[in-house]
Motif scaffolding. Sequence first.
Motif, PDB file in Angstrom:
ATOM      1  N   GLU A 170       0.849  -1.199   0.000  1.00 57.59           N
ATOM      2  CA  GLU A 170       0.000   0.000   0.000  1.00 57.59           C
ATOM      3  C   GLU A 170       0.885   1.251   0.000  1.00 57.59           C
ATOM      4  O   GLU A 170       0.911   2.028   0.959  1.00 57.59           O
ATOM      5  CB  GLU A 170      -0.938   0.001   1.211  1.00 57.59           C
ATOM      6  N   PRO A 171       1.604   1.481  -1.101  1.00 51.66           N
ATOM      7  CA  PRO A 171       2.502   2.646  -1.150  1.00 51.66           C
ATOM      8  C   PRO A 171       1.790   3.981  -1.096  1.00 51.66           C
ATOM      9  O   PRO A 171       2.426   5.002  -0.824  1.00 51.66           O
ATOM     10  CB  PRO A 171       3.250   2.450  -2.473  1.00 51.66           C
ATOM     11  N   ILE A 172       0.475   4.012  -1.305  1.00 50.95           N
ATOM     12  CA  ILE A 172      -0.215   5.313  -1.242  1.00 50.95           C
ATOM     13  C   ILE A 172      -0.225   5.869   0.178  1.00 50.95           C
ATOM     14  O   ILE A 172      -0.516   7.056   0.374  1.00 50.95           O
ATOM     15  CB  ILE A 172      -1.654   5.251  -1.795  1.00 50.95           C
ATOM     16  N   LEU A 173       0.127   5.041   1.168  1.00 54.35           N
ATOM     17  CA  LEU A 173       0.220   5.562   2.534  1.00 54.35           C
ATOM     18  C   LEU A 173       1.360   6.564   2.683  1.00 54.35           C
ATOM     19  O   LEU A 173       1.445   7.262   3.696  1.00 54.35           O
ATOM     20  CB  LEU A 173       0.402   4.408   3.521  1.00 54.35           C
ATOM     21  N   SER A 174       2.233   6.637   1.674  1.00 48.28           N
ATOM     22  CA  SER A 174       3.314   7.626   1.684  1.00 48.28           C
ATOM     23  C   SER A 174       2.882   8.962   1.093  1.00 48.28           C
ATOM     24  O   SER A 174       3.670   9.903   1.057  1.00 48.28           O
ATOM     25  CB  SER A 174       4.512   7.088   0.890  1.00 48.28           C
ATOM     26  N   LEU A 175       1.642   9.046   0.641  1.00 49.81           N
ATOM     27  CA  LEU A 175       1.137  10.272   0.015  1.00 49.81           C
ATOM     28  C   LEU A 175       0.346  11.109   1.018  1.00 49.81           C
ATOM     29  O   LEU A 175       0.011  10.655   2.116  1.00 49.81           O
ATOM     30  CB  LEU A 175       0.237   9.912  -1.174  1.00 49.81           C
ATOM     31  N   ASP A 176       0.019  12.324   0.609  1.00 50.99           N
ATOM     32  CA  ASP A 176      -0.901  13.162   1.380  1.00 50.99           C
ATOM     33  C   ASP A 176      -2.319  12.682   1.085  1.00 50.99           C
ATOM     34  O   ASP A 176      -2.856  12.955   0.005  1.00 50.99           O
ATOM     35  CB  ASP A 176      -0.756  14.632   0.979  1.00 50.99           C
ATOM     36  N   LEU A 177      -2.913  11.959   2.002  1.00 49.50           N
ATOM     37  CA  LEU A 177      -4.250  11.419   1.773  1.00 49.50           C
ATOM     38  C   LEU A 177      -5.307  12.297   2.434  1.00 49.50           C
ATOM     39  O   LEU A 177      -5.140  12.738   3.582  1.00 49.50           O
ATOM     40  CB  LEU A 177      -4.351   9.994   2.323  1.00 49.50           C
ATOM     41  N   SER A 178      -6.386  12.531   1.725  1.00 51.32           N
ATOM     42  CA  SER A 178      -7.498  13.307   2.274  1.00 51.32           C
ATOM     43  C   SER A 178      -8.232  12.470   3.321  1.00 51.32           C
ATOM     44  O   SER A 178      -8.061  11.248   3.414  1.00 51.32           O
ATOM     45  CB  SER A 178      -8.461  13.686   1.152  1.00 51.32           C
ATOM     46  N   LYS A 179      -9.059  13.121   4.115  1.00 53.33           N
ATOM     47  CA  LYS A 179      -9.852  12.399   5.116  1.00 53.33           C
ATOM     48  C   LYS A 179     -10.735  11.359   4.434  1.00 53.33           C
ATOM     49  O   LYS A 179     -10.941  10.249   4.959  1.00 53.33           O
ATOM     50  CB  LYS A 179     -10.710  13.369   5.919  1.00 53.33           C
ATOM     51  N   GLU A 180     -11.241  11.709   3.247  1.00 56.83           N
ATOM     52  CA  GLU A 180     -12.092  10.777   2.513  1.00 56.83           C
ATOM     53  C   GLU A 180     -11.333   9.490   2.193  1.00 56.83           C
ATOM     54  O   GLU A 180     -11.849   8.383   2.388  1.00 56.83           O
ATOM     55  CB  GLU A 180     -12.575  11.439   1.214  1.00 56.83           C
ATOM     56  N   TYR A 181     -10.088   9.635   1.713  1.00 50.91           N
ATOM     57  CA  TYR A 181      -9.304   8.450   1.371  1.00 50.91           C
ATOM     58  C   TYR A 181      -8.924   7.671   2.627  1.00 50.91           C
ATOM     59  O   TYR A 181      -8.858   6.432   2.602  1.00 50.91           O
ATOM     60  CB  TYR A 181      -8.055   8.840   0.582  1.00 50.91           C
ATOM     61  N   LYS A 182      -8.658   8.363   3.716  1.00 48.77           N
ATOM     62  CA  LYS A 182      -8.352   7.664   4.964  1.00 48.77           C
ATOM     63  C   LYS A 182      -9.547   6.835   5.419  1.00 48.77           C
ATOM     64  O   LYS A 182      -9.398   5.699   5.892  1.00 48.77           O
ATOM     65  CB  LYS A 182      -7.949   8.674   6.038  1.00 48.77           C
ATOM     66  N   ASP A 183     -10.737   7.405   5.264  1.00 48.36           N
ATOM     67  CA  ASP A 183     -11.956   6.665   5.626  1.00 48.36           C
ATOM     68  C   ASP A 183     -12.138   5.459   4.714  1.00 48.36           C
ATOM     69  O   ASP A 183     -12.516   4.370   5.181  1.00 48.36           O
ATOM     70  CB  ASP A 183     -13.179   7.581   5.545  1.00 48.36           C
TER      71      ASP A 183
END
Length: 764
Positions: free
Chosen positions: A212-225
């Motif tokens: 899950e390399p996207i965890l290294s990005l700036d994720l919005s609250k929506e994506y975190k949810d």
Amino acid sequence: MLKHNLGFPRIGKKREFKRACEDYWSNKIDLSTLFQVGKEIKRENWILQDIAGIDLIPCNDFSFYDHVLDMSLLLGVIPKSYSSISVIKNHIDLYFSMARGFQKNGWDIKAMEMTKWFNTNYHYIVPEFEKNQKFLIFSNKIFEEIEELKILLKSTKKIKPVLIGPMSYLFLGKEKDKTFNRMDLLNQLIPVYIKIINKIKNQGVNWIQLDEPILSLDLSKEYKDFFLHSYEMLSQCFSNINVLLATYFDGISENYSIVKNLNIKALHIDLASDINQLENILTNIKNSNMSLSLGLINGRNIWKNDYKKSKHLIEETIQCIGKNRVMIAPSCSLLHVPIDIGYEKSIPKHLKMRMSFAKQKIHELVDLENIINGDKDLLDKNINIFNTSQFFYDKKVHKKFFIKNEDLKRNSQFKFRKEKQRKKFRFPLFPTTTIGSFPQTKQIRIIRSKFRNNNLSRQDYEKKIKFFIKDVIKKQEEIDLDVFVHGEFERTDMVEYFAEKLNGIISTENGWVQSYGSRCVKPPIICGDVSRNKNMTTHWINFAQSQTKKPVKGMLTGPVTILQWSFVRDDQPVYKTAYQIAWAIREEVKSLEDAGIQIIQIDEPALREGFPLKRKNWKFYFDWSIKSFLIASSVVKDETQIHTHMCYSEFNDILNYITELDADVITLETSRSKMELLKAFSKFSYPNEIGPGVYDIHSPRIPTVNEILDLIKKASELLPIENIWINPDCGLKTRTWEEVMKSLKNMTKAAKIARKNYRIKQIK
């Protein structure tokens, strides 16, 4: 303390993978031979890691083209245009048609879109999702590889299959239309992931790696949810299997709240990219049962690990959570480094002892375990290497670090330069050109090899290269392009060529790394201060210009791209190295202009690729990267036209930075995305001239005139028509002459029709 690996290079020790794929595509070998080569490469990789003593060996990290495309095939995410090709009878040909396009037997299907894998030079095939996308287990590749490895090891204890996690897979894809959000597909996707994991469990496997390399990005609250929701659903199949969630390419401190309560056995973090995240994560993980995998060995550079530093990090982690919860690994897949330093014979000994390729990095993990267990000799030997292996230092180069404002500016603003250049060149509407290289045939490669190995005199070598240049000028006259190139027949690679001519950089003999599909590159190694002693390109460009009245572009690789596509010294900040390269390229730009070359292209395909994954680090990166380009390009007069080229770039958030480059013409790869990238330039009102690619050079298919016309029309609806150039997506070195001649003739024909249509509209 478990030692594991996230992935191993799949090209083979001597690029057997490349040759097998290309032989299969040209019908020189059959399917069984192709698969046999793949099996042999996998077997070699597995045995190497097993013998070294790796506790968990990855499988499903091998791919015949791209691991993201593998995931699409596994999940049955196959666009209807490909699944409907009736003449395709097997999965591998369907797979290759998605990657390369399909143009035979009356079928003409374009290749799927391709873009960069985060901030690396690896390219992946972008998944395409429909509104009511159906997911299913379509391919058995992962299950078959588990069985292969099980037979080899006679056990499942060491087997760790690798899958791209559901969130990263969806995130990296795109919607076929904008009537839905691809994250709405999670509820349909997760049940198929559960089936896959359950099937893997039934094969007796104890571990699985979800990337899950996207965890290294700036994720919005929506994506975190979305992330929490997806793993809450997925966790129902996590019993009786150890799940390693792998992140890489940057730190995850900002997103740690997502993973801290997940039902996973272990979390992998990349300490080569962000060492500062460890303290925060240890504080949070201390009272949980989760194991922590420390990505200590840099999977993206070739320098030996600093054992003293790694020992400290391991001991700090052990003290916090206990030895049985600690795992050690490379920072990311070793896909991004060459296979074995042992094949290198010409690298100076004092540098070679400081280097570590994939095979050596596997052994470094074992060394670290032994050091933790008390082997002081290994630690002392490593410390001694760092003390005695020094990079090349040049006082004269360091004097150039003082940069004046006038070093970073053209004489006039673009709007004034533009008028001078139009009066000088008098190009027609939609001027046509290419990006640089023309087909590199076997004959050309043999000539270069003979010269390199002293089996051909310089006089004979120059005579042969000039013959090819004369020929390519004639071909461009026949195609009727407006701006020519010299073909780059003297260049093995756009970075390696300059690396061999600059001080402070060395090339390898077999340091190949996969870029996309069967395309491999050989990144140079920056091992000291960089400078230029003499002209690098002027001789060949001048000769080409003497063969025609049309302008011939001087072709240079930009400082940021040379930096990004090399293995960079790790003893000083990268921006200092970038400035050194920039001053060297500036000297070459000036020599080209002084020789009468009127158009100079400074390629920067890696500029966007190199920018940090975290927005907070963008400003600093763009400050030095743009400054590097401006150092290289600002030395010329107003009348000299500066071009630059960029690959696979999402520009929406960075157009203000791109504008600061102040290139007269920027060329882009846009054909696979059907000009989508230009929407950002249109909204931004980008002021300079643009050459959107209308011919996908990464596919063997030949674009039709109408197809190119349609792309020109789309570009004309988004940009000022007088600012548009017509060109292929990228260089043509990997294509055949038959493909190139037909495609470029269609391109110039389409440009002429577009000019005529525009004149008719003006009259009306």
